[in-house]
Design a protein around this motif. Sequence first.
Motif, short mmCIF file in Angstrom:
data_model
loop_
_atom_site.label_atom_id
_atom_site.label_comp_id
_atom_site.label_asym_id
_atom_site.label_seq_id
_atom_site.Cartn_x
_atom_site.Cartn_y
_atom_site.Cartn_z
N LEU A 25 0.89 -1.10 0.05
CA LEU A 25 -0.16 -0.01 -0.12
C LEU A 25 0.75 1.27 -0.03
N ALA A 26 1.99 1.19 0.89
CA ALA A 26 2.80 2.54 0.93
C ALA A 26 3.53 2.41 -0.48
N ALA A 27 3.78 1.35 -0.94
CA ALA A 27 4.68 1.42 -2.40
C ALA A 27 3.91 1.93 -3.41
N GLY A 28 2.60 1.61 -3.58
CA GLY A 28 1.63 2.11 -4.40
C GLY A 28 1.58 3.74 -4.27
N ALA A 29 1.38 3.99 -3.10
CA ALA A 29 1.01 5.46 -2.69
C ALA A 29 2.22 6.45 -3.08
N VAL A 30 3.43 5.81 -3.12
CA VAL A 30 4.82 6.23 -3.20
C VAL A 30 4.91 6.63 -4.75
N LEU A 31 4.57 5.39 -5.47
CA LEU A 31 4.96 5.70 -6.83
C LEU A 31 3.77 6.56 -7.66
N ALA A 87 8.92 13.24 -6.43
CA ALA A 87 10.17 12.25 -6.88
C ALA A 87 11.52 12.46 -6.43
N LEU A 88 11.55 13.81 -6.34
CA LEU A 88 13.02 14.02 -6.07
C LEU A 88 13.18 13.43 -4.48
N GLN A 89 12.38 13.55 -3.73
CA GLN A 89 12.48 12.88 -2.43
C GLN A 89 12.64 11.25 -2.57
N LEU A 90 12.02 10.67 -3.43
CA LEU A 90 12.01 9.09 -3.65
C LEU A 90 13.35 8.91 -4.24
N PHE A 91 14.04 9.79 -5.24
CA PHE A 91 15.24 9.61 -5.69
C PHE A 91 16.38 9.80 -4.62
N ALA A 92 16.23 10.53 -3.86
CA ALA A 92 17.04 10.80 -2.78
C ALA A 92 17.22 9.46 -1.88
N ALA A 93 16.04 9.05 -1.51
CA ALA A 93 15.93 7.85 -0.55
C ALA A 93 16.73 6.55 -1.62
N ALA A 94 16.41 6.45 -2.82
CA ALA A 94 17.04 5.47 -3.52
C ALA A 94 18.36 5.45 -3.68
N ALA A 133 20.54 9.30 -11.07
CA ALA A 133 20.20 10.28 -10.00
C ALA A 133 18.95 9.74 -9.41
N ALA A 134 18.17 8.56 -9.91
CA ALA A 134 17.24 7.89 -9.25
C ALA A 134 17.61 6.72 -8.53
N GLY A 135 18.76 6.45 -8.31
CA GLY A 135 19.32 5.36 -7.73
C GLY A 135 19.69 3.99 -8.45
N GLY A 136 20.00 4.39 -9.80
CA GLY A 136 20.45 3.36 -10.74
C GLY A 136 21.81 3.11 -10.67
#
Length: 337
Positions: free
Chosen positions: A22-28, A37-44, A280-283
Amino acid sequence: MHDAARFEGRLADFLADPEDRLAAGAVLDASAEPLYALQLFAAACRVRDAVLGRRLVWAAGLTGVLPCTLTPHCRYCGIYTPERPPLEDIVAAARVIAGLGLTRLQFSGGTRLEGYDAEALDMVRAVRAACDLELEINLGPSLSRQGVHDLMAAGVVTVASSLEVFDPAMFARYKPGDSRERRIELLHIVEEEGAGLKSIMLVGLGESNRERLELLYFLRQFGRMRELRLSRHRPVLAGERCSPWETARLVAMARILMPRVNIGLGGAGSGPDDLPLCLAAGGGNRVGGAMASLLVRQETAGPGIFCIPINQRVTVINRMPLVADSLRGMGLQAYVN
């Protein structure tokens, strides 16, 4: 979701428990907005740096090493070859790639549901006799359990089974001549045989975020997974090309779900200009430096791209200078091993 505090909470939940779907779906869903997205990228990126570091390694590929006999062909594919290229072309291209200092090479294409065990083994043995390379192989569902076992004994370190499309109805629509069941079976065979495992996810056919996450969670179960490539859909004739923003968001999600996997972009729909956003997205941590297509002779030179003719049929394309420039702008560089 337009509340920053709520998003931060959902992201924290996802990081703490990647199985929280549920959290993953909400984040995506929320990451369509650049602020989130920038917060997600930084975490990744933090996950990648903590687990794999930032060291990047060059890789290379040969495409069209065997014919594709699927009937009909996949609706989005325009790069299959109808004939088997001469083995000497494959060996010669591999020698040139090894001469560039690269140490890892993937053989790709095509697919034959009846199997390519013998042909793949002949190719691997010939290249291994000619040069010292770590070999990967991606022939769709064309390998049996014995084939995988024999290829591992011959020196293959990674075997790919690229689902590309996970939803059964969408798979049947876009890959009518292929077998979803055989591709899933090969994933399990490689896992059980103990080889490194690789897969590819095609993005932009019209799948929902839920369907994208289903594929990522399915692949997460495989402990031998070593590499995942996300390929942007690029229509053969007409239609919309998938945005790099879509793939970058999925790169970040995949990084959190599979911290130890090398996650990057598939070559069919992406180029060197897509690499900075992916990183930059964690790749990371492998980047393509050279390739050769055995489908057509390529002579696409340009700034930072050099063509190395093999013969009248094949040319190796060295993109390392161009890719190195992109990396340099991020304070990064790639190494040969």
